[in-house]
Design an enzyme around this catalytic site. Structure first.
Site, short mmCIF file in Angstrom:
data_model
loop_
_atom_site.label_atom_id
_atom_site.label_comp_id
_atom_site.label_asym_id
_atom_site.label_seq_id
_atom_site.Cartn_x
_atom_site.Cartn_y
_atom_site.Cartn_z
CD GLN A 62 -3.10 -1.08 2.10
OE1 GLN A 62 -3.26 -0.12 2.84
NE2 GLN A 62 -3.84 -2.17 2.22
CB CYS A 98 2.98 -3.97 7.16
SG CYS A 98 1.88 -3.16 5.98
CG LEU A 293 24.69 -19.76 22.94
CD1 LEU A 293 23.25 -19.69 23.41
CD2 LEU A 293 25.12 -21.21 22.70
N GLY A 294 26.70 -16.64 22.71
CA GLY A 294 27.52 -16.05 23.76
C GLY A 294 27.15 -14.62 24.06
N GLY A 295 26.84 -13.85 23.02
CA GLY A 295 26.45 -12.47 23.22
C GLY A 295 25.15 -12.36 24.00
NE ARG A 875 -7.13 3.95 8.65
CZ ARG A 875 -6.51 2.94 8.05
NH1 ARG A 875 -5.40 2.45 8.58
NH2 ARG A 875 -6.96 2.41 6.92
CG MET A 1001 -1.95 8.68 2.63
SD MET A 1001 -2.32 9.99 3.81
CE MET A 1001 -4.03 10.35 3.38
CD GLU A 1223 -10.79 9.32 9.01
OE1 GLU A 1223 -10.19 9.89 9.94
OE2 GLU A 1223 -11.70 9.86 8.35
#
Length: 1291
Positions: A62, A98, A293-295, A875, A1001, A1223
């Site tokens: 969109q 999204c 994994l370590g982080g 909206r 938009m 809306e």
């Protein structure tokens, strides 16, 4: 999202394909990697990729801003698995957001790649309905024909570039302005680097250090990246378990464990399966692909998903330093404080040992998060219990929690109370009480949600209890658990869905057409035409504001905002900022040549920028000044260096209650009344009083506020490229927030250009104009092009959102359900400036009747002035708040009377020719048709009976159902806004250029306008082009808002096209067999103008608030929505099924309109069940960004999502009998809220609680769980108001 290809040595030179978030992926880390962006897999200039084509043609794009990310996530999946399952697809898309589509068409397009589908995992774009007799249906209709799609051929994909294959990698060093990045190649070199630089962080996936540097301003002089140290990726299996390299990504860990589980005896895989479960919910696929994994362990997050289960499972880590290796158990001693472990700064985590489980050992992990996926957990737990064979006596138990303190915590006392005892109700009942005392949280604990978090600890232990009892039954022959006590997982499978509309099959288009019988095959009106920019958006070729190439000498602007909510500025020091590299200037109010305080079109005053000493700031986030620099990074550094001193002012106002107490309102206050409410209350059978709170909502458009102001170079002329819904407001020379007024130049010197907008939802009207004015001052002062693109956190902090509301009502009704009188008060939290708040409260009152004919109705509304950022249009413009309070009131009436809510709603609906409370006459026929059709399509009565039966048989899962109607007024009550203009050119080759005042938009206005022009000019849409919206082609435009954009601009284009077509009539008569091109050429040589303007003078709408009557709307859009939820009463988690029927007249484009319906519903679902704005006690917005603020994701889609367009509906008040749809449907998301409330009521009845109860919106898992009032939530002691300082304001 991009795709990264690597051939690491530890993978034996096999190519790895994975998706990753570009914003987290350091460029320095990509040496030797092939990075593929959406432009690299296909384009309109060469060949589009099947993924791009299918998402576009399935109507999954969109606004298009999110589409490249969706495409690349799916593309990465297909490179690894050309024939994915639906579960693969939903997991791949889980990390992409999204705000427009509602996800259904995106998943719809992606599922066409599934070659083999189980019936349970089926998601369809097929459409079916009972049709009127004048429509023909010869085959199953679809919005797209998948047989037309390009086939996926894996052999045609890009190969890994051979030149990037490195046999002998070398140490890499990159030196930046403030940081050095080193990437060693051996463990020995890594140890030396870490020994010499113990404070230097190790970066593998950059998912921890990266956000800190980007959003918190943390700087590290040296960063070490050991991604090429092969020892960190080694995997070995021993008789005791598996040793995983600490550098292995979480995706690799999960894949490895999934391969091991079927190869091992089931008794050995308990810990592995629990880890797999947690890894499936930890972050998103893109995060798991890079996070190590370590982080994850070393980040030591308090709410870690993995650490509790690793600790409970007796895992160990192996670390190395210059002093040698050692093994450290992962237990309660490992985590010492927030983000800190027992390891020394110079030690490096090399591997993690995960043991096999034993026979008689059961391991489980549980988590609860604000959103089902891609969300930090609120509470997590890992639990392990061991029984000797044939016994129910506990030999060993280990329980760890995340989210219950500054570290991962062990419930050691609780475990001690269980061990050596039989696993039974007596033992567990005692354990619950001990656990409650052991894991106490102060009422103002960081993270908030204290009652909920404490309740979850008990609920998770109870769930573990039930699962263990089930296992013990199998192991030692215990009696089977009663079915009512069993807890089965909530459903996850996406089911077949329907989107239904009037149809006729036309061979020319191959798809199902929403057209009348006899309509020309070449007339596109009413047909599901693809969004005209969908392909460009899917290929990444679509140009958004920040995609405009940088011009020579262009500067970047960063804003400096107030850090105080209510204060006087006593000093402003910009000297340090001006000395920084790249900083060009600091823009203050003294630089503004024109007006500093502007009056917008609605008579709203606001200060554009405040920097004078002694001036006041009235909220945190108010713009104070701006820094202009040569790059974005330099501008941000400069803005951070500006020093502002304040003198706090007394008594800031944050909440509605504080504003009411101090009479802090924006004038005028509004009231409307019909009948005699006071007298009517005296004659009713019953009176009930209640109230409801509803939180605000962030727009969260995918494209943040963006603009580029370019000085033309002479006569103070400027081109403004901006993402705005109202180009004229960013240009026009009147008393408005505009560059023209700010610079004191006429409007004809400012041209505003809008190509497309990456989402807006009302948030890009007034706020954008203010930002464009500041940017224009910078461009004027420096005489350079200046770009301003807000970061997500800045955008959320500065621009405001939907108005929070407090609604109070007193309702009088008869015992048969008829509501005779209602008195409703609305208070909105407007923020620090009025913006459009008075208009919002007016619309609130105009919609307070919804679909109900209440003979005596009074409404009062006030916009409260507070010291929070100013709220604005969103909206629905107040309608979602207005009707929410009314529907809650109707719900309470039904509960008091003990009647089904749908019956009370029906009894009170408008019937026959009706008059609203503002004396506007209308017919509710289509409203009633929507209601009845929704009941029929959803099989409401049968499902209601099934729900009641389910609830009797289930204790901890409850189902609820609701049916909600909507009557929504279309067009602007401010009559002058109901106008539009157009300019249409026909060129000599027959091509047509259309200009109109609407902005694209994502709502498809350009696509619909193209269809209108095609019909009126009798030419194919391919000959018609719409370039942009600009104020130099169509002046004095009105905002694209109020669901009126196509109504107004479509009529203007129709008018212009009819003029042109009539001019060509003599030529068609002269040459009836000629072509369009020949008639156009002839017209040129006969000097007939091939350019025409069009104009639409909309309806003369008005509202007289003194007389309390008027015609504020042109017509109504009607709809009804039925939702069913299944709620986990112990956690507040839920799943939903949805059926919607909407009257949109005769749709101009069913695919676009259905997309608007689905997208609006999902945004409403977020508003009413998920999205929460949290402010600190000092007025600072906590929830700034996607990690704290959760909008709906793929995981939140209804498992069955059926949309039906009402047939045989006509609307004489809009173009081609269509209706505005942008809306209205958003409010129908409240049907999920009321279904949850219905399920909560069923749960409360199990505890003996009946009658009306309070449930504020959004109905988050926290609110739903606590409202269920289970025996676990009732154990949590209440915190006395006033005895502590809340972490967050209740706004």
């Amino acid at each position: 999202t991009n795709k990264v290809d690597k051939i690491p040595k530890y993978q034996k030179y096999q190519t790895l394909h994975y998706s990753a978030n570009a914003c987290l992926l350091p460029l320095c880390q990509l040496h030797g990697a092939a990075v593929i962006t959406v432009e690299g897999i296909g384009s309109t200039k060469t060949r589009i990729h099947p993924v791009q084509e299918r998402i576009a043609k399935a109507h999954g794009s969109q606004c298009g801003f999110c589409t490249p990310g969706m495409v690349m996530s799916m593309y990465a999946l297909l490179r690894n698995k050309p024939q994915p399952t639906m579960e693969d697809i939903t997991q791949a898309l889980a990390g992409n957001l999204c705000r427009c589509t509602g996800y259904r068409p995106i998943v719809d397009g992606c599922r066409t790649f599934c070659q083999v589908q189980s019936s349970a995992l089926h998601f369809s774009a097929c459409y079916s309905a009972s049709l009127p007799s004048h429509y023909a249906l010869q085959e199953k209709p679809q919005l797209f024909d998948k047989d037309d799609f390009l086939p996926l051929d894996p052999t045609q994909e890009l190969i890994f570039p051979p030149e990037l294959i490195m046999a002998n990698p070398q140490t890499l060093t990159f030196c930046g302005e403030r940081m050095t990045w080193v990437s060693p190649t051996s463990l020995e070199e890594l140890v030396q680097l870490k020994t010499s630089n113990p404070k230097a962080p190790l970066v593998m996936g950059n998912t921890n250090i990266g956000p800190d540097m980007r959003f918190k301003g943390v700087q590290h002089p040296l960063i070490i990246s050991p991604t090429r140290v092969t020892e960190l990726f080694e995997v070995t299996q021993t008789p005791q378990g598996v040793c995983l390299g600490a550098g292995c990504s979480l995706s690799e860990v999960r894949s490895l464990l999934e391969k091991l589980v079927p190869q091992l005896p089931e008794e050995k895989t308990e810990l592995f399966k629990a880890l797999i479960q947690q890894l499936g919910n930890l972050g998103s696929q893109q995060i798991r692909n890079v996070a190590s994994l370590g982080g994850n362990i070393m980040s030591a997050y308090p709410n870690s998903d993995l650490n509790p289960i690793l600790a409970a499972g007796n895992s160990k880590v192996s670390v190395i330093s210059s002093g040698g290796r050692r093994e450290v158990p992962l237990n309660q001693d490992f985590f010492v404080s927030f983000g800190k472990t027992i390891l020394k700064p110079e030690e490096i985590l090399v591997s993690v040992f995960i043991p096999f489980s034993r026979k008689g050992e059961f391991v489980r992990a549980f988590r609860q998060a604000p959103r089902k996926e891609s969300s930090f957990a609120t509470v997590t737990t890992g639990m392990r219990v061991f029984f000797s064979e044939g016994s129910r006596v506990v030999q060993d138990i280990s329980i760890y929690y995340g989210g219950m303190g500054p570290t991962t915590v062990s419930a050691a006392k609780t475990c001690a109370a269980i061990v050596a005892r039989p696993w039974d109700d007596e033992t567990l009942s005692r354990a619950y009480d001990i656990l409650l005392d052991e894991l106490a949280l102060p009422p103002s604990a960081p993270g908030g949600k204290v009652e909920f978090r404490r309740s979850l600890t008990l609920s998770f232990l109870f769930k573990f209890n039930l699962e263990v009892l089930q296992k013990l039954r199998e192991m030692v022959g215990l009696n089977e658990l009663p079915e009512k006590m069993q807890i089965k997982p909530l459903p996850r499978e996406i089911q077949r869905s329907l989107q239904e509309f009037q149809k006729q099959i036309v061979k020319y288009f191959l798809l199902i057409q929403h057209v009348s019988k006899g309509q020309s095959n070449q007339d596109p009106v009413g047909r599901p035409i693809m969004h005209r920019s969908a392909i460009s958006q899917a290929t990444g070729e679509a140009v958004y504001c920040d995609d405009i190439p940088k011009t020579d000498g262009e500067l970047f602007l960063a804003l400096v905002t107030s850090s105080r909510a209510h204060a006087k500025i006593t000093g402003l020091d910009v000297s340090e900022a001006l000395q920084l590299p790249g900083v060009v200037d600091v823009i203050t109010s003294k630089d503004i040549p024109g007006k500093k305080v502007q009056i917008i079109v609605f008579d709203v005053r606001s200060v554009i920028i405040s920097v004078d000493v002694c001036s006041q700031v009235s909220c945190i986030g108010q713009m104070v000044c701006a820094v202009v620099a040569d790059t974005r990074a330099h501008a941000k550094r400069g803005a951070a260096a500006v020093k502002i001193s304040y003198e706090d002012l007394p008594d800031p106002v944050f909440t509605i209650e504080e504003a009411v107490e101090k009479s802090s309102f924006f004038e005028p206050l509004r009231m409307i009344e019909r009948g005699n409410v006071t007298e009517a209350f005296k004659s009713v059978d019953q009176v009930y009083e209640g109230e409801m709170r509803m939180g605000g909502q962030e727009h969260f458009y995918m494209e943040t506020q963006s603009m580029l102001v370019v000085p033309v170079g002479e006569e103070t002329e400027f081109n403004v490229y901006v993402s705005t819904q109202w180009p004229t407001l960013t240009q026009v020379h009147r008393d408005t927030w505009t560059p023209a007024v700010t610079l004191d130049i006429p409007s004809n010197r400012v041209t505003c250009h809008v190509k497309r907008i990456g989402g807006a939802f009302g948030g890009k009207v007034t706020k954008t104009s203010i930002l464009a004015s500041i940017t224009s001052v910078a461009a004027w002062k420096t005489n350079h092009a200046v770009r301003c693109v807000l970061e997500r956190g800045e955008d959320m902090l500065i621009t405001g959102g939907r108005h929070p509301i407090l609604g109070k009502y007193k309702v009088g009704f008869m015992n048969d359900g008829r509501i005779v009188a209602a008195d409703i008060q609305y208070f909105t939290n407007a923020g620090n400036t009025v913006d459009e708040s008075v208009l919002v409260v007016e619309k609130i009152l105009l919609h307070m009747d919804n679909t109900y004919n209440i003979p005596n109705l009074r409404g009062r509304a006030a916009a409260c002035r507070t010291n929070l950022p100013s709220n604005t249009a969103f909206r629905g413009f107040g309608v979602p708040q207005s009707i929410m309070v009314v529907e809650n009131m109707v719900n309470d009436v039904a509960v008091v009377l003990g009647r089904p809510p749908d019956q009370v709603r029906e009894i009170n609906m408008y019937k026959g020719l009706s008059v609203t409370h503002y004396k506007f006459e209308f017919s509710p026929e289509n409203m009633l048709r929507c209601w009845e059709e929704c009941k029929a399509k959803s099989d409401y009565s049968a499902r209601r009976r099934a729900i009641d039966q389910f609830n009797q048989q289930s204790r901890w899962k409850k189902r609820g159902m609701s049916l909600i109607p909507i009557k929504y007024g279309i067009a602007f009550a401010e009559s002058f806004l109901n106008q539009a203009a157009a300019l249409v050119h026909i060129y000599k080759d027959g091509s047509v250029l259309v200009n109109h005042g609407g902005t694209e938009m994502g709502q498809g206005i350009h696509t619909k306008i193209q269809q209108v022009a095609s019909r009126e000019l009798h030419i194919p849409p391919s000959k018609i082009y719409i370039s942009e919206t600009s104020t130099n082609t169509v002046p004095n435009t009105c905002p694209s808002a109020a669901s009126f954009g196509t109504d107004a601009n479509g009529m203007a284009v129709k008018n212009a096209c009819q003029t042109l077509y009539q001019r060509l009539e003599p030529l068609r008569q002269k040459d009836p067999k000629g072509s369009w091109e020949s008639w156009v050429r002839a017209a040129f040589f006969e000097k007939i103008s091939l350019s025409a303007t069009g104009f639409h003078r909309g309806p003369d709408l008005y509202m007289d608030w003194d007389k309390m009557e008027g015609q504020p709307y042109a017509y109504y859009t009607f709809g009804a929505c039925c939702c069913e939820v299944e709620l986990d009463c112990l956690t507040g988690d839920y799943r939903v099924r949805t059926d919607i029927v909407v009257d949109i007249g005769r749709s101009l484009n069913p695919s676009v309109d259905i997309g608007q319906i689905e997208g609006a519903f999902m945004q409403g679902l977020g508003l009413y069940t998920l999205e929460e704005l949290k402010f600190s006690p000092s007025g600072l917005l906590y929830t700034r960004g996607p990690s704290q603020y959760k909008i709906p994701a793929v995981c939140d889609m209804p498992l069955q999502f059926n949309v039906y367009l009402l047939s045989d509906s006509h609307n004489p008040h809009a173009i081609y009998s269509s209706k505005g749809i942008g809306e209205p449907v958003l409010f129908l998301g409240s049907s999920v809220f009321f279904a949850i409330k219905d399920a909560v009521a069923a749960a409360r009845s199990e505890s003996g609680l009946v009658g009306p109860f309070s449930l504020d919106s959004p109905a988050t898992p926290e609110r739903a769980c606590l409202a269920c009032a289970s025996r676990f939530t009732q154990k949590i002691p209440d915190s006395k108001p006033g005895s502590f300082k809340p972490r967050a304001l209740n706004i």
